[in-house]
Write an enzyme that holds these catalytic residues in place. Sequence first.
Site, mmCIF file in Angstrom:
data_model
loop_
_atom_site.group_PDB
_atom_site.id
_atom_site.type_symbol
_atom_site.label_atom_id
_atom_site.label_comp_id
_atom_site.label_asym_id
_atom_site.label_seq_id
_atom_site.Cartn_x
_atom_site.Cartn_y
_atom_site.Cartn_z
ATOM 1 N N GLY A 361 42.973 48.623 39.163
ATOM 2 C CA GLY A 361 43.901 49.730 39.053
ATOM 3 C C GLY A 361 44.099 50.105 37.602
ATOM 4 N N GLY A 363 47.128 51.571 35.144
ATOM 5 C CA GLY A 363 48.545 51.907 35.076
ATOM 6 C C GLY A 363 48.891 52.432 33.710
ATOM 7 N N PHE A 365 50.026 50.970 31.172
ATOM 8 C CA PHE A 365 49.700 50.147 30.014
ATOM 9 C C PHE A 365 48.219 49.912 29.853
ATOM 10 C CE2 PHE A 365 54.111 48.822 30.860
ATOM 11 C CZ PHE A 365 54.648 49.228 29.658
ATOM 12 N N ASP A 482 60.593 47.012 33.195
ATOM 13 C CA ASP A 482 59.776 47.962 33.957
ATOM 14 C C ASP A 482 59.687 47.544 35.422
ATOM 15 O OD1 ASP A 482 58.410 50.281 34.296
ATOM 16 O OD2 ASP A 482 56.530 49.580 33.421
#
Length: 684
Positions: A361, A363, A365, A482
């Site tokens: 994935g 994201g 970051f 987060d």
Amino acid sequence: MGNFPVFFHVLLLCLTLCPPRFCDAGGESFVFSSFAGAGALTLDGAAEVTPEGFLKLTNDMVSIKGHAFHPAPLRFKASPNGTARSFSATFVFAIAAAGAGYPGGNGTDGMAFVVAPTKNFSDAAPAQYMGFLGGGAMNRTFAIELDTYGNAELRDVDGNHVGVDVAGLYSLESRAAGFHDDGDGGALKNLSLDSGEPMQVWVDYDGKGKQVNVTLAPVGAAKPSRPLLSNVSDLSAVLAEQAYVGFSAATGPIKTRHYVLAWSFAMDGPAPPIDFRKLPKLPYYDSDDRKTPSKLLKIALPTAASALILATCVAVTLLLRRRFAFAELREDWEVEFGPHRFAYKDLFHATQGFTNKNLLGAGGFGKVYKGVLPSSKSEVAVKRVSHGSSQGMKEFVAEVVSIGHLRHRNLVQLLGYCRRKGELLLVYEYMPNGSLDKHLYGGGEDGRPALEWARRFRIIKDVASALFYLHENWEQVVVHRDIKPSNVLLDGEATAHLGDFGLARLYDHGAADLQTATTRVVGTMGYIAPELARTGKASPLTDVFAFGAFLLEVACGRQPVSGGERDGRRAMLVDRVLEYWRGGALLETVDARLRGRGGGYDAGEARLVLTLGLLCSHPFPSGRPTMRQVVQYLDGDAPLPELTPASVSLLSMMQGDGAFDRALQCPWSANSIGTMTPDISVGR
Ligand SMILES: *[C@@H]1O[C@H](CO)[C@@H](O)[C@H](O)[C@H]1NC(C)=O
Ligand SMILES: *[C@@H]1O[C@H](CO)[C@@H](O)[C@H](O)[C@H]1NC(C)=O
Ligand SMILES: *[C@@H]1O[C@H](CO)[C@@H](O)[C@H](O)[C@H]1NC(C)=O
Ligand SMILES: *[C@@H]1O[C@H](CO)[C@@H](O)[C@H](O)[C@H]1NC(C)=O
Ligand SMILES: *[C@@H]1O[C@H](CO)[C@@H](O)[C@H](O)[C@H]1NC(C)=O
Ligand SMILES: *[C@@H]1O[C@H](CO)[C@@H](O)[C@H](O)[C@H]1NC(C)=O
Ligand SMILES: *[C@@H]1O[C@H](CO)[C@@H](O)[C@H](O)[C@H]1NC(C)=O
Ligand SMILES: *[C@@H]1O[C@H](CO)[C@@H](O)[C@H](O)[C@H]1NC(C)=O
């Protein structure tokens, strides 16, 4: 020290002389139309790349061996038990015997094109075994022999033949060297392998038909349509999953030179064509060579010298290229973090070179890749975080490592890190069932049933217990910063693990580089507490706020902020839940898929979760419970305080007043890490 400038000159010379000609993206095909500058081969024994640009496997010595391999292994099978893939190789070779006194090939020794699981043939026998017999890898070796010695022991047909060797030196099939001349109706013409004349060989393997074809022709001729040798033979049992391709040659009592002038290779397709204009010119034997040593010396000395320089170049280039490819940043202060440091090379191999195939994935970051560590064979997730500055890196790494000491069953375990120029790699334990958002929103279109209530409630309790641990049960307070469904990962047993903690800190440090008066708030839209947006300061209570948004999201199956583009106003989930609460229909906000047929949920638990979600969303930090209290409420160890009309009016007042909206309607980038510049400047 005095040699240092010389070294650098040589290095510079090398870099200009040896451009990286060998270059292929997928690593599954290559072409050397000349070996000049091809510093990428693995050579041993007498093998060398000459200044003229050909690969010389043996020189003027008796009883020697030489090997040259493509440095990286190629994938011949998808799995250890898989079927061998198709491949195709072509090369131009020449065998020249000293004195040319032995026509018919009896006395010189041959060479072979080899596919083997190892590049190490150091204990292979020389002479008539062509330098590749022996070693434990023999039964996994496939070779095409160009044999110039009729060996009775090996039942060779003659002293000038081409053979297919599978798992041994006994040829599966062999033929006297020659070719079917298309220009002459396909008539078979003889060729003499050790004539010193260059010839081209094609080796084609068809993985489906399990057929090996070997074709020979004088150099420059088109590939004859009929192969010299064609045998149906399944290489699947012989070829290793990953194998090296290259050449092997040996000499016996007769001085012989084995040359390869050009070579190309491809998996699953025809070998790329060789550019014959680039083909190096062979120096032919002068029959007087041996009688006039002075003349030989005159030629040999400079040749040897330049060969030495070139070999040094090749070695240096190889070394440098390797260093660059796997370069890492390492500083003195990192020594104490040694055990948590991973080698980039290991991570590179673990993730198969960070291929898209392994991408789990991407994201806010950075990208996350799945990998299998070569040493322990354990599955990991590797996150590549790009980070331009090294400012604050020491503090951050110290924090990452200290976070690595955090152990909790509901946290994603951080195993270690690696640092390179401009990026940081974080190694986590691997979570086979992916992130919660996929399960939460996966229902419906892809036919997956909605995540059932009991699992949602367990996940909520898991995340709460992880946050409680971070805030209060560890030696120092860790603020997650987060919290959101995409940072909650599920393992094989459907236990939730909170991941990515502390990462947001990196971007705080990064903000210092901007040298501006604005502050950056990191987090995800809808989860950012009003005071965090205002001051940029994260605290355990800003985590509680985010957890409140998370509770509502999981219970309602809706994102905290939706819409917004069409009418210019975003719909806040917390407003909606509040409205329904006021109307006395709180449970109407529970995910429609659970309320419908085939759904089902526990009304008491749902009421608890939704009310707690509202409590945690309190605009004032002092109005929110702590994580300790949250855990108690969820476990039923303490009664949930009633949502008082006073706090509700405050909530609605904040709403009506617009402060709540203001705090949440800043120019965030949608649904990922938000970088926002609040309209309220921060007094510094
Ligand atoms: C591969 O083959 C070996 C022996 O032939 C066998 O023991 C093993 O189970 C096979 N593995 C798979 C994944 O088929
Ligand atoms: C090659 O193999 C031999 C024994 O099989 C071993 O002694 C030698 O160290 C190996 N060389 C390399 C470079 O791995
Ligand atoms: C190859 O030979 C080794 C011993 O020399 C043996 O252990 C191994 O099982 C053999 N492999 C195959 C595929 O025949
Ligand atoms: C090679 O030469 C030797 C001696 O000249 C001879 O005995 C032998 O039969 C020859 N072998 C072949 C395959 O021609
Ligand atoms: C080609 O080689 C074979 C075997 O070495 C031999 O029998 C035949 O006579 C040769 N033909 C020509 C035309 O030289
Ligand atoms: C091998 O040769 C046969 C006969 O010429 C041909 O039909 C077949 O396609 C060839 N296979 C490969 C892999 O080149
Ligand atoms: C191929 O190899 C087999 C041995 O595996 C052999 O029996 C056969 O004669 C060879 N020739 C052809 C044309 O298949
Ligand atoms: C992953 O989650 C699904 C439900 O979403 C479950 O059916 C499956 O068993 C889980 N997989 C594992 C490996 O636990």
